[in-house]
Scaffold this motif. Structure first.
Motif, PDB file in Angstrom:
ATOM      1  N   THR A 169     -43.094 -66.669  10.591  1.00 28.30           N
ATOM      2  CA  THR A 169     -43.696 -67.627   9.031  1.00 28.30           C
ATOM      3  C   THR A 169     -45.574 -67.967   9.120  1.00 28.30           C
ATOM      4  OG1 THR A 169     -43.178 -69.481   8.086  1.00 28.30           O
ATOM      5  CG2 THR A 169     -43.978 -69.992  10.315  1.00 28.30           C
ATOM      6  N   PHE A 173     -41.747 -74.957   7.972  1.00 30.79           N
ATOM      7  CA  PHE A 173     -40.886 -76.049   6.468  1.00 30.79           C
ATOM      8  C   PHE A 173     -40.611 -77.048   7.504  1.00 30.79           C
ATOM      9  CE2 PHE A 173     -36.671 -76.319   8.432  1.00 30.79           C
ATOM     10  CZ  PHE A 173     -36.518 -75.229   9.441  1.00 30.79           C
ATOM     11  N   GLN A 201     -43.882 -70.850   2.833  1.00 30.75           N
ATOM     12  CA  GLN A 201     -44.099 -72.111   2.355  1.00 30.75           C
ATOM     13  C   GLN A 201     -45.853 -72.287   2.630  1.00 30.75           C
ATOM     14  OE1 GLN A 201     -42.765 -75.097   1.816  1.00 30.75           O
ATOM     15  NE2 GLN A 201     -40.231 -74.280   2.438  1.00 30.75           N
TER      16      GLN A 201
HETATM   17  C1  PLP Z   1     -39.901 -70.476   5.513  1.00 31.11           C
HETATM   18  C2  PLP Z   1     -39.397 -70.656   4.338  1.00 31.11           C
HETATM   19  N1  PLP Z   1     -39.126 -69.312   4.996  1.00 31.11           N
HETATM   20  C3  PLP Z   1     -37.380 -68.609   3.805  1.00 31.11           C
HETATM   21  C4  PLP Z   1     -36.616 -69.533   3.093  1.00 31.11           C
HETATM   22  C5  PLP Z   1     -35.553 -69.407   2.049  1.00 31.11           C
HETATM   23  O1  PLP Z   1     -35.541 -68.199   1.998  1.00 31.11           O
HETATM   24  P1  PLP Z   1     -34.024 -67.078   0.995  1.00 31.11           P
HETATM   25  O2  PLP Z   1     -35.039 -67.114  -0.528  1.00 31.11           O
HETATM   26  O3  PLP Z   1     -34.153 -66.315   1.443  1.00 31.11           O
HETATM   27  O4  PLP Z   1     -33.724 -68.247   0.374  1.00 31.11           O
HETATM   28  C6  PLP Z   1     -36.927 -70.926   3.049  1.00 31.11           C
HETATM   29  C7  PLP Z   1     -36.769 -72.416   2.420  1.00 31.11           C
HETATM   30  O5  PLP Z   1     -36.965 -72.735   2.005  1.00 31.11           O
HETATM   31  C8  PLP Z   1     -38.515 -71.221   3.562  1.00 31.11           C
HETATM   32  O6  PLP Z   1     -38.819 -72.647   3.761  1.00 31.11           O
END
Ligand code: PLP
Length: 394
Positions: A169, A173, A201
């Motif tokens: 990431t 989050f 994010q």
């Molecule tokens: C860092 C991150 N990745 C992925 C997601 C969600 O991805 P998706 O579109 O698969 O629900 C979120 C949602 O809160 C997120 O914060």
């Protein structure tokens, strides 16, 4: 449906954004102190109008598949422009998860390398999908955090000649920490591993160019800082990798000729569209196109500065009040999400909600996530409320 209020287009605004005027395009800001863009972005009038256009088009055109495909391609073009990519390097997906799954399905874990490096900062989906690949031969290794951050050395130790892909990431989050994506991508490259960033994010808050950052893949979605809505995401794939990767999770929109209606084989597109699947998320495409247009109109450099100013003000006030931060203070190590440690995250979010202040929480941290449409008054309202609930903050 209510009549949509079509105000002057934000894209025509002058170089120095008029932040007060911009606020008028987000009706929720008149009713709430909205500081939860890490969950949903505030809904803009232009995005409402785009969703209304979807309904009008259905009522006026009846059926028009080609027009729907144009809407999908409009999102592809806008995402490409936004990420500094070429349209052929972008797949429009139903979620960030769909993009990660498509890449995972194209990897072979049983010939040579099988290690997948993820981190403690992952949103669950980017961990769960890779652990699912253990059923197909992958070996998932998680890089650990130390005192709320993950030092580069931890990645250096984990990424090696066994590593097939590093998938991490950009901004965490739960605490808002931001990883040094170009530096981790470079470590992966040196070891011959692929690199995927989950920028959900970060995108919309930080100027990010996929080619400059040196990433092979990037996934994100439109619900948060990109001002669109749920049900749509995107996947960037570096051009040179596209033809080497043949997804085994697929569908008719991934084929070279969508309307060939071939039931005797699999003929994937030569572009990143091969990572798409079924019918596009058309209503969400209308919203996404409008959301990205707003960001382009305001300008990512101005947005990034504005967010740095707002998050800096939140951090200064929290420190002045003696509240404990979960997010790193260094602006290079954080994005738009500021987090405060709490004794009871749910009680605090509920209290703030009762005061008309929208926030969220994860793992004992209060999450305060401003976007360019917030202002100092929002921050003042937040802290007036927090000071009344000091006992819930650490
Ligand atoms: C860092 C991150 N990745 C992925 C997601 C969600 O991805 P998706 O579109 O698969 O629900 C979120 C949602 O809160 C997120 O914060």
């Amino acid at each position: 449906m209510n009549k949509v209020n079509l105000k002057p287009e934000i894209e025509q605004m002058p170089a120095e954004p008029d932040w007060a005027q911009i606020r008028t395009h987000f009706p929720v800001l008149e009713k709430k102190t909205y500081l939860n863009s890490c969950a949903y972005g505030a809904l803009a009038t232009d995005v409402t109008a785009a969703l209304q256009r979807y309904i009008n088009d259905r009522q006026e055109k009846g059926t028009d598949w080609h027009y729907w495909i144009e809407r999908n391609d409009a999102v592809r073009n806008s995402v490409a422009d936004f990420l500094g990519a070429r349209p052929d390097e972008v797949a429009v997906t139903a979620s960030a998860s769909a993009g990660i799954n498509s890449i995972a399905s194209a990897l072979n874990f049983n010939e040579g390398r099988n290690k997948v490096v993820i981190s403690d900062f992952e949103f669950p989906t980017n961990a769960q999908i890779w652990y699912a690949q253990e059923l197909r031969g992958a070996n998932v290794v998680k890089v650990r955090e130390k005192d709320g951050y993950i030092p580069l050395e931890h990645f250096e130790q984990a990424i090696d000649e066994e590593t097939l892909i590093v998938a991490v990431t950009q901004v965490c989050f739960r605490n808002g920490a931001r990883l040094d994506i170009p530096a981790i991508a470079e470590i992966a490259k040196q070891k011959g591993a692929l690199f995927l960033v989950d920028g959900y994010q970060g995108f919309g808050t930080l100027d990010f160019d996929v080619h400059q950052a040196g990433v092979d893949f990037a996934v994100g979605g439109m619900l948060k800082y990109l001002l669109g809505t749920a049900g749509i995401g995107f996947l960037y794939v570096r051009e040179k990798l596209i033809e080497r990767l043949v997804p085994t999770v697929t569908g008719w929109f991934a084929q070279k000729d969508i309307f060939a209606m071939n039931t005797s084989g699999y003929d994937p597109s030569l572009t990143a569209r091969r990572f798409e699947m079924g019918t596009p998320p058309v209503p969400s495409c209308y919203a996404a196109e409008a959301g990205l247009k707003i960001l382009k109109g305001v300008g990512m450099a101005a947005i990034e500065d504005r967010i740095r100013e707002l998050t800096g003000a939140i951090i200064s006030e929290a420190k002045r009040a003696g509240y404990s931060l979960a997010v790193p203070e260094d602006p290079a190590r954080r994005g738009a999400l500021v987090t405060l440690r709490t004794h009871d995250e749910f009680a605090l979010v509920e209290y703030l909600d009762s005061q008309g202040i929208i926030t969220s929480s994860r793992f004992d941290n209060l999450r305060v996530s401003p976007h360019f449409y917030n202002n100092q008054d929002d921050i003042d309202s937040l802290f007036r409320a927090l000071h009344r609930q000091k006992h819930l903050l650490i």
